[in-house]
Scaffold this motif. Structure first.
Motif, PDB file in Angstrom:
ATOM      1  N   MET A   1      89.009 -11.554  29.787  1.00  0.00           N
ATOM      2  CA  MET A   1      88.335 -12.072  28.704  1.00  0.00           C
ATOM      3  C   MET A   1      87.063 -12.478  29.583  1.00  0.00           C
ATOM      4  N   LEU A   2      85.843 -12.604  29.119  1.00  0.00           N
ATOM      5  CA  LEU A   2      84.763 -13.079  29.384  1.00  0.00           C
ATOM      6  C   LEU A   2      83.822 -13.953  28.051  1.00  0.00           C
ATOM      7  N   ARG A   3      83.327 -14.966  28.299  1.00  0.00           N
ATOM      8  CA  ARG A   3      82.666 -15.698  27.276  1.00  0.00           C
ATOM      9  C   ARG A   3      81.574 -16.351  28.074  1.00  0.00           C
ATOM     10  N   LYS A   4      80.164 -15.957  27.632  1.00  0.00           N
ATOM     11  CA  LYS A   4      79.049 -16.567  28.144  1.00  0.00           C
ATOM     12  C   LYS A   4      78.743 -17.913  27.713  1.00  0.00           C
ATOM     13  N   ILE A   5      78.230 -18.899  28.180  1.00  0.00           N
ATOM     14  CA  ILE A   5      78.093 -20.068  27.680  1.00  0.00           C
ATOM     15  C   ILE A   5      76.518 -20.457  27.857  1.00  0.00           C
ATOM     16  N   ALA A 185      89.032 -18.843  35.180  1.00  0.00           N
ATOM     17  CA  ALA A 185      87.877 -19.641  35.880  1.00  0.00           C
ATOM     18  C   ALA A 185      86.798 -19.884  35.068  1.00  0.00           C
ATOM     19  N   TYR A 186      86.145 -20.830  35.508  1.00  0.00           N
ATOM     20  CA  TYR A 186      84.775 -21.498  34.976  1.00  0.00           C
ATOM     21  C   TYR A 186      83.706 -21.211  36.050  1.00  0.00           C
ATOM     22  N   ILE A 187      82.475 -20.443  35.471  1.00  0.00           N
ATOM     23  CA  ILE A 187      81.702 -20.248  36.408  1.00  0.00           C
ATOM     24  C   ILE A 187      80.344 -20.953  36.003  1.00  0.00           C
ATOM     25  N   GLY A 192      69.148 -19.508  39.699  1.00  0.00           N
ATOM     26  CA  GLY A 192      68.625 -18.196  39.991  1.00  0.00           C
ATOM     27  C   GLY A 192      69.379 -17.507  38.746  1.00  0.00           C
ATOM     28  N   SER A 193      69.452 -16.206  38.788  1.00  0.00           N
ATOM     29  CA  SER A 193      69.833 -15.280  37.735  1.00  0.00           C
ATOM     30  C   SER A 193      70.871 -14.366  38.254  1.00  0.00           C
ATOM     31  N   SER A 194      71.849 -13.994  37.544  1.00  0.00           N
ATOM     32  CA  SER A 194      72.775 -12.729  37.993  1.00  0.00           C
ATOM     33  C   SER A 194      73.107 -11.766  36.837  1.00  0.00           C
ATOM     34  N   GLU A 195      73.900 -10.989  37.165  1.00  0.00           N
ATOM     35  CA  GLU A 195      74.456  -9.907  36.003  1.00  0.00           C
ATOM     36  C   GLU A 195      75.951  -9.970  36.460  1.00  0.00           C
ATOM     37  N   ILE A 196      76.974 -10.323  35.870  1.00  0.00           N
ATOM     38  CA  ILE A 196      78.500 -10.499  36.237  1.00  0.00           C
ATOM     39  C   ILE A 196      79.229  -9.683  34.983  1.00  0.00           C
ATOM     40  N   ASN A 197      79.561  -8.561  35.295  1.00  0.00           N
ATOM     41  CA  ASN A 197      80.356  -7.602  34.590  1.00  0.00           C
ATOM     42  C   ASN A 197      79.407  -7.393  33.446  1.00  0.00           C
ATOM     43  N   ASP A 198      77.978  -6.974  33.758  1.00  0.00           N
ATOM     44  CA  ASP A 198      76.983  -6.462  32.683  1.00  0.00           C
ATOM     45  C   ASP A 198      76.704  -7.760  31.843  1.00  0.00           C
ATOM     46  N   VAL A 199      77.045  -8.852  32.236  1.00  0.00           N
ATOM     47  CA  VAL A 199      76.444  -9.989  31.351  1.00  0.00           C
ATOM     48  C   VAL A 199      75.653 -10.779  32.268  1.00  0.00           C
ATOM     49  N   ASN A 200      74.400 -10.935  31.811  1.00  0.00           N
ATOM     50  CA  ASN A 200      73.413 -11.781  32.439  1.00  0.00           C
ATOM     51  C   ASN A 200      73.372 -13.271  32.275  1.00  0.00           C
ATOM     52  N   LEU A 201      73.273 -13.954  33.118  1.00  0.00           N
ATOM     53  CA  LEU A 201      73.226 -15.467  33.310  1.00  0.00           C
ATOM     54  C   LEU A 201      72.191 -15.996  34.148  1.00  0.00           C
ATOM     55  N   ILE A 202      71.503 -17.090  33.575  1.00  0.00           N
ATOM     56  CA  ILE A 202      70.522 -17.773  34.013  1.00  0.00           C
ATOM     57  C   ILE A 202      70.671 -19.130  34.512  1.00  0.00           C
ATOM     58  N   LEU A 214      85.452  -9.812  38.725  1.00  0.00           N
ATOM     59  CA  LEU A 214      84.271  -9.736  38.471  1.00  0.00           C
ATOM     60  C   LEU A 214      83.517  -8.999  39.437  1.00  0.00           C
ATOM     61  N   LYS A 215      82.497  -8.522  38.984  1.00  0.00           N
ATOM     62  CA  LYS A 215      81.498  -7.758  39.798  1.00  0.00           C
ATOM     63  C   LYS A 215      80.041  -8.588  39.586  1.00  0.00           C
ATOM     64  N   ILE A 216      79.621  -9.060  40.656  1.00  0.00           N
ATOM     65  CA  ILE A 216      78.161 -10.124  40.665  1.00  0.00           C
ATOM     66  C   ILE A 216      77.226  -9.325  41.451  1.00  0.00           C
ATOM     67  N   LYS A 217      76.012  -9.314  40.612  1.00  0.00           N
ATOM     68  CA  LYS A 217      74.892  -8.876  41.385  1.00  0.00           C
ATOM     69  C   LYS A 217      73.642  -9.950  41.253  1.00  0.00           C
ATOM     70  N   ALA A 218      73.061 -10.229  42.281  1.00  0.00           N
ATOM     71  CA  ALA A 218      72.147 -11.367  42.095  1.00  0.00           C
ATOM     72  C   ALA A 218      70.680 -10.603  41.854  1.00  0.00           C
TER      73      ALA A 218
END
Length: 232
Positions: A1-5, A185-187, A192-202, A214-218
């Protein structure tokens, strides 16, 4: 389970000297559906103006970790500790049966820090303070295990089954974070910005993760914090 905030939907406050982003209910921001995530109770992203800060105040029965991102933080407490830490350094305080402390920005630049509260494994621990000064190389393109439980191996050890990991990953590099079964876990996307399991975070976004690797791309140079714990 992933939930972007989305950080734009978090609580916030602003005064003449302090600007805060609240990941969970805190101060005058109260959301009954957003009190904690497992044993994680508080994540505050604070900007503290120069020559200001938090005067002496009490805490009790909480594990408090402060991670400095920019500027300098000076801590003082009623146990006789007084120390100043800067970027990449971490400060730990077990409030236990009760402690008074102050936190000030005595420098010339704005101080940015994350203050994180963890519920302890029991009440009435003996109060304790410590800090650890890291180098950028410790977290450059690799995970640095910053905080663990008392039986762990991190330089900062707290009274709870919780682990903190940080990384500064260069643009276009990738990494993984493996989550054990019955763990969550809480991330915090610090920079910067990343892509974590196809979800973008800024910058300043966050993510809740339960039992999922998790697969993380910078997408640009990034700075990430992972707070890992037993599944609630």
């Amino acid at each position: 389970m992933l939930r972007k905030i989305d950080h734009k939907k978090m609580g916030s406050s602003e005064s003449r000297w302090l600007k805060s982003l609240f990941h969970f209910s805190f101060a005058n921001y109260h959301n009954p559906n957003n009190i904690n995530f497992g044993v994680l109770r508080v994540v505050n992203d604070d900007l503290v103006s120069a020559d200001t800060g938090f005067d002496m105040h009490p805490h009790r029965d909480m594990e408090i970790i402060t991670y400095v991102l920019d500027g300098e933080l000076t801590h003082e407490d009623n146990m006789g500790n007084r120390n100043t830490i800067s970027r990449g350094h971490v400060q730990y305080m077990s409030a236990g049966t009760g402690i008074y402390h102050s936190e000030h920005n005595l420098g010339k630049d704005v101080l940015r820090l994350l203050q994180i509260w963890i519920f302890p494994d029991k009440k009435d621990h003996k109060p304790n303070y410590g800090d650890f000064r890291t180098d950028e190389k410790d977290r450059k393109n690799k995970w640095f295990h910053m905080v663990s439980a008392k039986n762990g191996e991190a330089p900062i050890q707290i009274n709870q089954d919780t682990n903190f990991y940080v990384i500064e990953l260069d643009k276009d590099k990738e990494t993984e974070f493996l989550m054990g079964s019955d763990r969550q876990a809480y991330i915090v996307q610090i920079e910067g910005s990343s892509e974590i399991n196809d979800v973008n975070l800024i910058e300043r976004d966050a993510m809740e993760v339960v039992e999922e690797n998790l697969k993380i791309k910078a997408l640009e140079n990034i700075h990430l914090l992972v707070i890992e714990m037993k599944k609630a």
